[in-house]
Motif scaffolding. Structure first.
Motif, mmCIF file in Angstrom:
data_model
loop_
_atom_site.group_PDB
_atom_site.id
_atom_site.type_symbol
_atom_site.label_atom_id
_atom_site.label_comp_id
_atom_site.label_asym_id
_atom_site.label_seq_id
_atom_site.Cartn_x
_atom_site.Cartn_y
_atom_site.Cartn_z
ATOM 1 N N GLU A 58 14.250 54.240 29.828
ATOM 2 C CA GLU A 58 13.817 53.967 31.202
ATOM 3 C C GLU A 58 13.522 55.278 31.908
ATOM 4 O O GLU A 58 14.285 56.239 31.795
ATOM 5 N N ILE B 88 11.629 56.640 35.851
ATOM 6 C CA ILE B 88 11.075 56.226 37.138
ATOM 7 C C ILE B 88 10.253 57.381 37.683
ATOM 8 O O ILE B 88 10.744 58.507 37.809
ATOM 9 N N GLN C 104 8.735 52.081 37.537
ATOM 10 C CA GLN C 104 9.763 52.012 36.498
ATOM 11 C C GLN C 104 9.060 51.784 35.164
ATOM 12 O O GLN C 104 8.337 50.804 35.001
ATOM 13 N N LEU D 246 15.663 45.345 34.719
ATOM 14 C CA LEU D 246 14.842 44.563 35.644
ATOM 15 C C LEU D 246 15.638 44.157 36.884
ATOM 16 O O LEU D 246 15.105 44.163 38.007
ATOM 17 N N ALA E 196 15.855 47.140 39.100
ATOM 18 C CA ALA E 196 14.572 47.404 39.747
ATOM 19 C C ALA E 196 14.347 46.478 40.935
ATOM 20 O O ALA E 196 13.827 46.907 41.975
ATOM 21 N N ILE F 95 11.599 51.325 43.716
ATOM 22 C CA ILE F 95 10.773 50.890 42.581
ATOM 23 C C ILE F 95 9.791 49.840 43.072
ATOM 24 O O ILE F 95 10.180 48.796 43.597
ATOM 25 N N THR G 127 6.921 47.695 37.685
ATOM 26 C CA THR G 127 7.535 47.928 36.375
ATOM 27 C C THR G 127 6.447 47.891 35.311
ATOM 28 O O THR G 127 5.595 47.000 35.314
ATOM 29 N N TYR H 170 10.620 37.431 37.855
ATOM 30 C CA TYR H 170 10.605 38.788 38.392
ATOM 31 C C TYR H 170 9.664 38.876 39.589
ATOM 32 O O TYR H 170 8.513 38.443 39.534
ATOM 33 N N LEU I 263 4.512 43.384 37.418
ATOM 34 C CA LEU I 263 4.906 43.692 36.049
ATOM 35 C C LEU I 263 3.636 43.945 35.240
ATOM 36 O O LEU I 263 2.756 43.077 35.166
#
Length: 250
Positions: free
Chosen positions: A7, A9, A14, A39, A42, A48, A51, A92, A96
């Motif tokens: 991971e 950032i 992210q 996730l 985030a 963030i 992603t 989410y 994404l």
């Protein structure tokens, strides 16, 4: 984090990377847990904004680790780690994005159905080989894919399980844009920067408007698939298919 999920950032983005190159980024239970935790972090982190998912070593992901599936068949409660990830993925709230090189197989392909933008190299290959393994589709793909491509094409993709090349995926609307080999991450990151530069609340609300009507159906499909999938893991057909797959790989 798992040793096989990294991971980072950067500029509100992210980046989650599947990094199990020697196994073509096959996903283990530890990796599922790491992805779920990442996730969730985030979503709770206002810094963030987007992603980005991608895979190291020239492949996105070859799907679930079959060796672990053999173990899960004996202890089905281990499926909880997989289901937790799929629930977070499918609900989410932030944008994404996926950058796809090489193989995207099984859950490596179905998770793309829940991404908001998919950028793929022209050499990318998607495959949904659940039936060949004696299983059924997962990640609510039995609901989402027919919505995207129609019943007949979804049947062909999910039941026959043949490779869908990048050009076909683009024509079917499973991929937003194609790029040259090795360029998928770079192109995906550029799109992530564009999204991250937009008003955050407006983006989140717009994503919710786009997805809210089908969200209950997605979650119901996810749960139904999960129950059947767990039963199929204990089936004779699945055991035979796993044995054939593992012996062939040896």
């Amino acid at each position: 984090m798992s040793d096989f999920v990294t991971e980072s950032i950067e500029s509100g983005i992210q980046v989650l990377c599947f990094d199990r190159v020697e196994k073509k980024n096959a996903i283990t239970l530890d990796m599922y847990q790491a992805l779920t935790d990442a996730l969730r972090r985030a979503e709770a982190n206002p810094e963030i904004k987007v992603t980005l998912l991608h895979g190291a070593g020239g492949d996105f992901s070859s799907g679930n680790d079959i060796n672990e599936f053999v173990q899960i068949a004996q202890t089905p409660e281990k499926m909880e780690a997989i289901m937790a990830f799929l629930q977070v993925l499918t609900s989410y709230k932030k944008p994404l994005i996926a950058g796809v090189e090489g193989r995207a197989v099984g859950v490596g392909a179905t998770m793309l159905l829940h991404c908001d933008l998919v950028l793929a190299s022209r050499e990318a290959r998607l495959q949904f080989p659940f039936v060949q393994l004696g299983l059924v589709p997962e990640a609510a793909s039995s609901h989402v894919l027919p919505q995207l491509v129609g019943h007949q094409k979804a049947f062909e993709i999910l039941i026959l399980g043949e490779v869908v090349d990048a050009t076909q995926a683009h024509e079917l609307g499973l991929v937003n844009h194609l790029c040259e080999e090795t360029e998928a991450y770079k192109v995906a990151f550029r799109f992530a920067e564009k999204v991250a530069a937009l008003p955050v609340e407006a983006v989140a609300l717009s994503k919710d408007l786009l997805k809210y009507r089908g969200q209950d159906d997605v979650q119901m499909a996810l749960m139904r698939e999960g129950r059947i999938f767990k039963d199929r893991l204990r089936s004779k057909e699945a055991h035979q298919a796993f044995s054939t797959f593992l012996s062939r790989n040896k």
